[in-house]
Design a protein around this motif. Structure first.
Motif, PDB file in Angstrom:
ATOM      1  N   PHE A 171     -64.755  -0.614 -40.321  1.00  0.00           N
ATOM      2  CA  PHE A 171     -65.875   0.184 -40.825  1.00  0.00           C
ATOM      3  C   PHE A 171     -67.197  -0.576 -40.763  1.00  0.00           C
ATOM      4  N   GLU A 172     -67.132  -1.873 -40.467  1.00  0.00           N
ATOM      5  CA  GLU A 172     -68.351  -2.677 -40.381  1.00  0.00           C
ATOM      6  C   GLU A 172     -68.863  -2.737 -38.945  1.00  0.00           C
ATOM      7  N   SER A 173     -67.938  -2.962 -38.016  1.00  0.00           N
ATOM      8  CA  SER A 173     -68.340  -3.043 -36.604  1.00  0.00           C
ATOM      9  C   SER A 173     -67.181  -2.564 -35.749  1.00  0.00           C
ATOM     10  N   LEU A 174     -67.357  -1.425 -35.145  1.00  0.00           N
ATOM     11  CA  LEU A 174     -66.289  -0.845 -34.330  1.00  0.00           C
ATOM     12  C   LEU A 174     -65.979  -1.715 -33.114  1.00  0.00           C
ATOM     13  N   ALA A 175     -67.024  -2.304 -32.531  1.00  0.00           N
ATOM     14  CA  ALA A 175     -66.832  -3.148 -31.348  1.00  0.00           C
ATOM     15  C   ALA A 175     -66.037  -4.404 -31.701  1.00  0.00           C
ATOM     16  N   THR A 176     -66.420  -5.033 -32.818  1.00  0.00           N
ATOM     17  CA  THR A 176     -65.703  -6.240 -33.262  1.00  0.00           C
ATOM     18  C   THR A 176     -64.261  -5.910 -33.604  1.00  0.00           C
ATOM     19  N   SER A 177     -64.075  -4.787 -34.276  1.00  0.00           N
ATOM     20  CA  SER A 177     -62.727  -4.354 -34.638  1.00  0.00           C
ATOM     21  C   SER A 177     -61.876  -4.130 -33.391  1.00  0.00           C
ATOM     22  N   ALA A 178     -62.455  -3.465 -32.408  1.00  0.00           N
ATOM     23  CA  ALA A 178     -61.720  -3.202 -31.163  1.00  0.00           C
ATOM     24  C   ALA A 178     -61.372  -4.504 -30.448  1.00  0.00           C
ATOM     25  N   LEU A 179     -62.308  -5.471 -30.510  1.00  0.00           N
ATOM     26  CA  LEU A 179     -62.068  -6.770 -29.866  1.00  0.00           C
ATOM     27  C   LEU A 179     -60.891  -7.496 -30.509  1.00  0.00           C
ATOM     28  N   TYR A 180     -60.881  -7.530 -31.852  1.00  0.00           N
ATOM     29  CA  TYR A 180     -59.799  -8.208 -32.567  1.00  0.00           C
ATOM     30  C   TYR A 180     -58.456  -7.509 -32.339  1.00  0.00           C
ATOM     31  N   ILE A 181     -58.469  -6.196 -32.502  1.00  0.00           N
ATOM     32  CA  ILE A 181     -57.216  -5.447 -32.339  1.00  0.00           C
ATOM     33  C   ILE A 181     -56.709  -5.550 -30.897  1.00  0.00           C
ATOM     34  N   GLY A 182     -57.628  -5.430 -29.952  1.00  0.00           N
ATOM     35  CA  GLY A 182     -57.239  -5.548 -28.545  1.00  0.00           C
ATOM     36  C   GLY A 182     -56.667  -6.916 -28.220  1.00  0.00           C
ATOM     37  N   SER A 183     -57.328  -7.955 -28.755  1.00  0.00           N
ATOM     38  CA  SER A 183     -56.849  -9.328 -28.520  1.00  0.00           C
ATOM     39  C   SER A 183     -55.457  -9.521 -29.115  1.00  0.00           C
ATOM     40  N   GLY A 184     -55.271  -8.989 -30.321  1.00  0.00           N
ATOM     41  CA  GLY A 184     -53.966  -9.116 -30.975  1.00  0.00           C
ATOM     42  C   GLY A 184     -52.867  -8.417 -30.196  1.00  0.00           C
ATOM     43  N   LEU A 185     -53.176  -7.218 -29.710  1.00  0.00           N
ATOM     44  CA  LEU A 185     -52.182  -6.471 -28.935  1.00  0.00           C
ATOM     45  C   LEU A 185     -51.865  -7.161 -27.616  1.00  0.00           C
ATOM     46  N   VAL A 186     -52.889  -7.740 -26.996  1.00  0.00           N
ATOM     47  CA  VAL A 186     -52.668  -8.469 -25.735  1.00  0.00           C
ATOM     48  C   VAL A 186     -51.763  -9.674 -25.968  1.00  0.00           C
ATOM     49  N   ILE A 187     -52.037 -10.417 -27.054  1.00  0.00           N
ATOM     50  CA  ILE A 187     -51.220 -11.598 -27.366  1.00  0.00           C
ATOM     51  C   ILE A 187     -49.769 -11.203 -27.614  1.00  0.00           C
ATOM     52  N   LEU A 188     -49.573 -10.159 -28.415  1.00  0.00           N
ATOM     53  CA  LEU A 188     -48.207  -9.697 -28.691  1.00  0.00           C
ATOM     54  C   LEU A 188     -47.549  -9.144 -27.432  1.00  0.00           C
ATOM     55  N   GLY A 189     -48.337  -8.453 -26.625  1.00  0.00           N
ATOM     56  CA  GLY A 189     -47.791  -7.887 -25.394  1.00  0.00           C
ATOM     57  C   GLY A 189     -47.359  -8.952 -24.407  1.00  0.00           C
ATOM     58  N   LEU A 190     -48.121 -10.040 -24.344  1.00  0.00           N
ATOM     59  CA  LEU A 190     -47.767 -11.130 -23.428  1.00  0.00           C
ATOM     60  C   LEU A 190     -46.402 -11.724 -23.766  1.00  0.00           C
ATOM     61  N   ASN A 191     -46.085 -11.723 -25.057  1.00  0.00           N
ATOM     62  CA  ASN A 191     -44.788 -12.273 -25.465  1.00  0.00           C
ATOM     63  C   ASN A 191     -43.628 -11.513 -24.828  1.00  0.00           C
ATOM     64  N   PHE A 192     -43.792 -10.200 -24.677  1.00  0.00           N
ATOM     65  CA  PHE A 192     -42.725  -9.394 -24.090  1.00  0.00           C
ATOM     66  C   PHE A 192     -42.524  -9.716 -22.608  1.00  0.00           C
ATOM     67  N   PHE A 193     -43.558 -10.265 -21.970  1.00  0.00           N
ATOM     68  CA  PHE A 193     -43.433 -10.677 -20.571  1.00  0.00           C
ATOM     69  C   PHE A 193     -42.945 -12.119 -20.462  1.00  0.00           C
ATOM     70  N   VAL A 194     -43.423 -12.958 -21.373  1.00  0.00           N
ATOM     71  CA  VAL A 194     -43.102 -14.386 -21.304  1.00  0.00           C
ATOM     72  C   VAL A 194     -41.653 -14.660 -21.688  1.00  0.00           C
ATOM     73  N   ILE A 195     -41.168 -13.983 -22.735  1.00  0.00           N
ATOM     74  CA  ILE A 195     -39.807 -14.252 -23.229  1.00  0.00           C
ATOM     75  C   ILE A 195     -38.745 -14.065 -22.138  1.00  0.00           C
ATOM     76  N   PRO A 196     -38.714 -12.924 -21.423  1.00  0.00           N
ATOM     77  CA  PRO A 196     -37.703 -12.768 -20.359  1.00  0.00           C
ATOM     78  C   PRO A 196     -37.845 -13.812 -19.254  1.00  0.00           C
ATOM     79  N   ILE A 197     -39.089 -14.192 -18.948  1.00  0.00           N
ATOM     80  CA  ILE A 197     -39.312 -15.192 -17.898  1.00  0.00           C
ATOM     81  C   ILE A 197     -38.741 -16.539 -18.315  1.00  0.00           C
ATOM     82  N   VAL A 198     -38.981 -16.923 -19.564  1.00  0.00           N
ATOM     83  CA  VAL A 198     -38.471 -18.206 -20.067  1.00  0.00           C
ATOM     84  C   VAL A 198     -36.945 -18.196 -20.104  1.00  0.00           C
ATOM     85  N   ILE A 199     -36.366 -17.095 -20.581  1.00  0.00           N
ATOM     86  CA  ILE A 199     -34.901 -16.985 -20.627  1.00  0.00           C
ATOM     87  C   ILE A 199     -34.308 -17.078 -19.222  1.00  0.00           C
ATOM     88  N   ALA A 200     -34.937 -16.385 -18.269  1.00  0.00           N
ATOM     89  CA  ALA A 200     -34.466 -16.427 -16.878  1.00  0.00           C
ATOM     90  C   ALA A 200     -34.576 -17.836 -16.308  1.00  0.00           C
TER      91      ALA A 200
END
Length: 218
Positions: A156-185
């Motif tokens: 509610f303070e800054s939509l752009a900042t909020s989108a940046l944080y949420i987007g960054s968080g989702l990207v970080i979590l999403g990368l884990n789903f790609f990295v984990i299978p690669i490491v296991i393989a």
């Protein structure tokens, strides 16, 4: 014609072949019984001089069977319905049997000791990197979730900042789903290379020496 020395050797060999099923045991025992009779080895000293002690011969036989099962990817175990965890344990058991077979030869004992040290270092480093990966994974999850919460808190303070944080968080979590299978393989691939090496080493050990093996090409 029955021979006491042959019978005693075969009986003792059978004791050490208990990991094999009855049919496999009988095949191995019959093979060595016929071998000793055909070679006219009728005394205990002559038999041991040719084949080694029953316990040491059994180690080589068990390693041989384990190698063949591993090469066949354990398709004959439970009709091929074997889990990855069970396959890992069996391959690890094969490595142990090959090391024990190496120990059966005084000349190869230094090689076996070196391999044990190398394996200990390999698994030690493997455990270290796995723990490091788990730590970094947990840290990335915390950072990702934290970033999402930060984004929500400032929405509610800054939509752009909020989108940046949420987007960054989702990207970080999403990368884990790609990295984990690669490491296991990658871990499985490295372990498979170790298994292949020990299968090769086991063949050199079992078929590169004077001890006759069932199924060996003459």
């Amino acid at each position: 014609m029955e021979n006491k020395a042959v019978n005693e050797y075969i009986d003792e060999l059978k004791v050490y072949l208990h990991p094999l099923d009855e049919s496999e045991q009988n095949d191995v025992l019959e093979f060595y019984r016929e071998y000793l009779i055909d070679a006219n080895l009728t005394t205990t000293d002559a038999i041991i001089n040719e084949l080694g002690l029953p316990k040491k011969l059994a180690r080589k036989v068990l390693a041989d069977y384990s190698i063949k099962m591993s090469e066949d990817n354990y398709q004959h175990v439970d009709n091929g319905r074997i889990t990855d965890n069970e396959r890992f344990k069996k391959n690890l058991g094969m490595i142990v049997l090959i090391l024990l077979a190496l120990m059966a030869s005084p000349i190869a004992i230094p090689i076996a000791i070196l391999l044990v040290v190398c394996l200990a270092l390999f698994f030690g480093l493997g455990i270290f990197f796995i723990l490091l990966f788990l730590f970094l994974l947990a840290l990335s999850v915390i950072i990702g979730i934290g970033a999402i919460f930060m984004g929500v808190s400032v929405i509610f303070e800054s939509l752009a900042t909020s989108a940046l944080y949420i987007g960054s968080g989702l990207v970080i979590l999403g990368l884990n789903f790609f990295v984990i299978p690669i490491v296991i393989a990658a871990i499985r691939w490295v372990f498979d290379l170790v298994v292949i090496f020990f299968r090769w080493l086991g063949k050199k050990l079992l078929y590169g020496r004077n001890t006759p093996m069932k199924g060996e090409n003459k």
